[in-house]
Write an enzyme that holds these catalytic residues in place. Structure first.
Site, PDB file in Angstrom:
ATOM      1  N   LYS A   1       1.093   4.136  -2.846  1.00 45.03           N
ATOM      2  CA  LYS A   1       0.740   5.522  -2.528  1.00 45.03           C
ATOM      3  C   LYS A   1       1.894   6.478  -2.853  1.00 45.03           C
ATOM      4  O   LYS A   1       1.664   7.630  -3.246  1.00 45.03           O
ATOM      5  CB  LYS A   1       0.327   5.644  -1.058  1.00 45.03           C
ATOM      6  CG  LYS A   1      -1.006   4.961  -0.735  1.00 45.03           C
ATOM      7  CD  LYS A   1      -2.132   5.412  -1.655  1.00 45.03           C
ATOM      8  CE  LYS A   1      -3.519   5.134  -1.111  1.00 45.03           C
ATOM      9  NZ  LYS A   1      -4.570   5.446  -2.096  1.00 45.03           N
ATOM     10  N   TYR A  40       0.839  -1.209   0.000  1.00 43.93           N
ATOM     11  CA  TYR A  40       0.000   0.000   0.000  1.00 43.93           C
ATOM     12  C   TYR A  40       0.874   1.259   0.000  1.00 43.93           C
ATOM     13  O   TYR A  40       0.641   2.196  -0.770  1.00 43.93           O
ATOM     14  CB  TYR A  40      -0.882  -0.064   1.248  1.00 43.93           C
ATOM     15  CG  TYR A  40      -1.833   1.071   1.464  1.00 43.93           C
ATOM     16  CD1 TYR A  40      -3.063   1.107   0.813  1.00 43.93           C
ATOM     17  CD2 TYR A  40      -1.532   2.099   2.352  1.00 43.93           C
ATOM     18  CE1 TYR A  40      -3.957   2.137   1.039  1.00 43.93           C
ATOM     19  CE2 TYR A  40      -2.422   3.130   2.583  1.00 43.93           C
ATOM     20  CZ  TYR A  40      -3.635   3.154   1.928  1.00 43.93           C
ATOM     21  OH  TYR A  40      -4.515   4.173   2.153  1.00 43.93           O
TER      22      TYR A  40
HETATM   23  N1  LIG Z   1      -9.972   6.432   5.234  1.00 44.32           N
HETATM   24  C1  LIG Z   1      -8.792   6.940   5.497  1.00 44.32           C
HETATM   25  O1  LIG Z   1      -8.528   7.459   6.604  1.00 44.32           O
HETATM   26  C2  LIG Z   1      -7.722   6.917   4.444  1.00 44.32           C
HETATM   27  C3  LIG Z   1      -6.402   7.229   4.828  1.00 44.32           C
HETATM   28  C4  LIG Z   1      -5.421   7.288   3.843  1.00 44.32           C
HETATM   29  C5  LIG Z   1      -5.752   7.026   2.516  1.00 44.32           C
HETATM   30  N2  LIG Z   1      -7.041   6.688   2.194  1.00 44.32           N
HETATM   31  C6  LIG Z   1      -7.328   6.430   0.788  1.00 44.32           C
HETATM   32  O2  LIG Z   1      -8.553   7.041   0.427  1.00 44.32           O
HETATM   33  C7  LIG Z   1      -9.213   6.241  -0.556  1.00 44.32           C
HETATM   34  C8  LIG Z   1     -10.637   5.920  -0.101  1.00 44.32           C
HETATM   35  O3  LIG Z   1     -10.594   5.155   1.058  1.00 44.32           O
HETATM   36  P1  LIG Z   1     -11.883   4.818   1.942  1.00 44.32           P
HETATM   37  O4  LIG Z   1     -11.411   4.885   3.331  1.00 44.32           O
HETATM   38  O5  LIG Z   1     -13.026   5.633   1.495  1.00 44.32           O
HETATM   39  O6  LIG Z   1     -12.095   3.267   1.553  1.00 44.32           O
HETATM   40  P2  LIG Z   1     -13.418   2.384   1.331  1.00 44.32           P
HETATM   41  O7  LIG Z   1     -12.984   0.979   1.483  1.00 44.32           O
HETATM   42  O8  LIG Z   1     -14.529   2.893   2.192  1.00 44.32           O
HETATM   43  O9  LIG Z   1     -13.814   2.687  -0.195  1.00 44.32           O
HETATM   44  C9  LIG Z   1     -13.014   2.253  -1.258  1.00 44.32           C
HETATM   45  C10 LIG Z   1     -13.936   1.920  -2.427  1.00 44.32           C
HETATM   46  O10 LIG Z   1     -13.113   1.545  -3.555  1.00 44.32           O
HETATM   47  C11 LIG Z   1     -13.797   0.511  -4.252  1.00 44.32           C
HETATM   48  N3  LIG Z   1     -12.842  -0.263  -5.063  1.00 44.32           N
HETATM   49  C12 LIG Z   1     -11.901  -1.135  -4.621  1.00 44.32           C
HETATM   50  N4  LIG Z   1     -11.250  -1.680  -5.656  1.00 44.32           N
HETATM   51  C13 LIG Z   1     -11.762  -1.139  -6.789  1.00 44.32           C
HETATM   52  C14 LIG Z   1     -11.495  -1.309  -8.172  1.00 44.32           C
HETATM   53  N5  LIG Z   1     -10.543  -2.151  -8.587  1.00 44.32           N
HETATM   54  N6  LIG Z   1     -12.195  -0.568  -9.055  1.00 44.32           N
HETATM   55  C15 LIG Z   1     -13.168   0.313  -8.651  1.00 44.32           C
HETATM   56  N7  LIG Z   1     -13.491   0.465  -7.338  1.00 44.32           N
HETATM   57  C16 LIG Z   1     -12.792  -0.233  -6.425  1.00 44.32           C
HETATM   58  C17 LIG Z   1     -14.425  -0.334  -3.154  1.00 44.32           C
HETATM   59  O11 LIG Z   1     -15.484  -1.149  -3.631  1.00 44.32           O
HETATM   60  C18 LIG Z   1     -14.872   0.743  -2.149  1.00 44.32           C
HETATM   61  O12 LIG Z   1     -16.232   1.099  -2.345  1.00 44.32           O
HETATM   62  C19 LIG Z   1      -8.330   5.014  -0.781  1.00 44.32           C
HETATM   63  O13 LIG Z   1      -7.493   5.231  -1.899  1.00 44.32           O
HETATM   64  C20 LIG Z   1      -7.519   4.938   0.478  1.00 44.32           C
HETATM   65  O14 LIG Z   1      -6.293   4.286   0.287  1.00 44.32           O
HETATM   66  C21 LIG Z   1      -8.024   6.613   3.125  1.00 44.32           C
END
Ligand SMILES: NC(=O)c1ccc[n+]([C@@H]2O[C@H](COP(=O)([O-])OP(=O)(O)OC[C@H]3O[C@@H](n4cnc5c(N)ncnc54)[C@H](O)[C@@H]3O)[C@@H](O)[C@H]2O)c1
Length: 299
Positions: free
Chosen positions: A168, A164
């Site tokens: 990133k 990951y």
């Molecule tokens: N939540 C946090 O605090 C946090 C922190 C750092 C980075 N992020 C990043 O933010 C982004 C969103 O995270 P989140 O927390 O909302 O996650 P989440 O798991 O709630 O949502 C991610 C969505 O991506 C979809 N997905 C996964 N693989 C896919 C694919 N191959 N094609 C299309 N859709 C796909 C999933 O079905 C899901 O609905 C991610 O890139 C994550 O790495 C989140």
């Protein structure tokens, strides 16, 4: 409804849940027509379902907005292309793409398998490339557009998510490359490192981090997509609840040049530690402090 994005067409990947969903809803609320992409998978990428993207389209429509679902996998070239083609076919243009889709397969590096590495890098890094690639070709012709990638504070390194973290870090370099390569065509590219309450962050100990809601991140992304941010490109921003921060551009810190004799291992060992040295890694200090505290608690 606001009008920050009136007349614009925006595609959001991973828009079925969490931060992507909040971004899609906020874009529609600010007047954009939205392509809602989500493969509808579990947190580890398994079990795709088209209902997840369709449910968000229904929410947008119920609130008076306009949206279309695309349930494709962003890690395929065809999936990235279909997201952009859907925007063109339905709404005639594409002004912004926001690549939020992501999965997790956590494992220590010494135990990590190819099945844990490849899909994580493919979803995040290639999944940003496929959509940026398809959108950039159209935006170049249009002479305008905005690309937004999603990174993480974890790009600095991670104890148990090397896959990951590497993806990133790659997204930041991809965003900077897009910013450089597309500047003359009026296209911007930026990255957002969010910290927000979603299923993905559910296992992060809250006391260790500043955290907010997906809606906080969505407000910032709407700004990046708007005319008000036309001059903003090549940047990485943290959005963590009330906090918004910009990251420094990478650069060399200190240097030393060899004298006429050039470098030998012996000369390097003599000169470099004093003249160049190291740049201490803040996360290493944090990890060491946590390990020391855990040892103390066991005693
Ligand atoms: N939540 C946090 O605090 C946090 C922190 C750092 C980075 N992020 C990043 O933010 C982004 C969103 O995270 P989140 O927390 O909302 O996650 P989440 O798991 O709630 O949502 C991610 C969505 O991506 C979809 N997905 C996964 N693989 C896919 C694919 N191959 N094609 C299309 N859709 C796909 C999933 O079905 C899901 O609905 C991610 O890139 C994550 O790495 C989140």
């Amino acid at each position: 409804m606001g009008n920050f994005l009136a007349g614009k067409v925006v595609a959001v990947t991973g828009a079925g849940r969490g931060i992507g969903r909040a971004v899609a809803l906020a874009c529609a609320q600010e007047g954009a027509k939205v392509v809602v992409n989500d493969y509808g998978v579990a947190i580890d990428g398994a079990g795709p379902s088209s209902e997840v993207a369709e449910a968000v389209v229904k929410e947008i429509e119920a609130a008076g907005g306009t949206a279309t679902a695309v349930a494709d996998d962003v890690s395929t070239m065809a999936g990235g292309q279909r997201i952009v083609d859907t925007a063109l076919a339905q709404y005639g243009r594409i002004d912004g793409v926001v690549c939020v889709a992501g999965i997790l397969r956590e494992r220590m590096l010494f135990n990590m398998s190819e099945e844990e590495w490849d899909p994580v890098v493919a979803t995040h890094l290639k999944g940003t490339f496929t959509v940026f690639r398809a959108a950039a070709a159209v935006m170049r012709r249009q002479g305008s557009g905005t690309l937004v990638g999603f990174t993480s504070g974890n790009h600095q390194g991670s104890v148990s998510q090397a896959n990951y973290s590497a993806a990133k870090g790659g997204i930041i370099s991809l965003v900077r490359s897009a910013a450089l390569g597309l500047h003359k065509y009026g296209v911007t590219a930026n990255a957002v490192a969010p910290v927000a309450r979603t299923r993905m962050s559910a296992n992060v100990p809250m006391e260790l981090t500043e955290i907010g809601e997906p809606e906080d991140v969505a407000a910032f992304v709407v700004y990046l997509l708007s005319e008000r941010a036309r001059e903003v490109t090549g940047q990485v921003y943290t959005v963590a609840g009330p906090k918004i921060a910009v990251w420094a551009q990478p650069g060399e810190l200190r240097s030393v040049h060899a004298d006429e004799g050039g470098w030998t291992p012996e000369r390097v060992a003599e000169v470099v530690p004093g003249a160049v040295g190291v740049d201490p890694m803040p996360l290493l200090a944090q990890v060491s402090a946590m390990a020391a505290a855990a040892r103390g608690a066991k005693r």
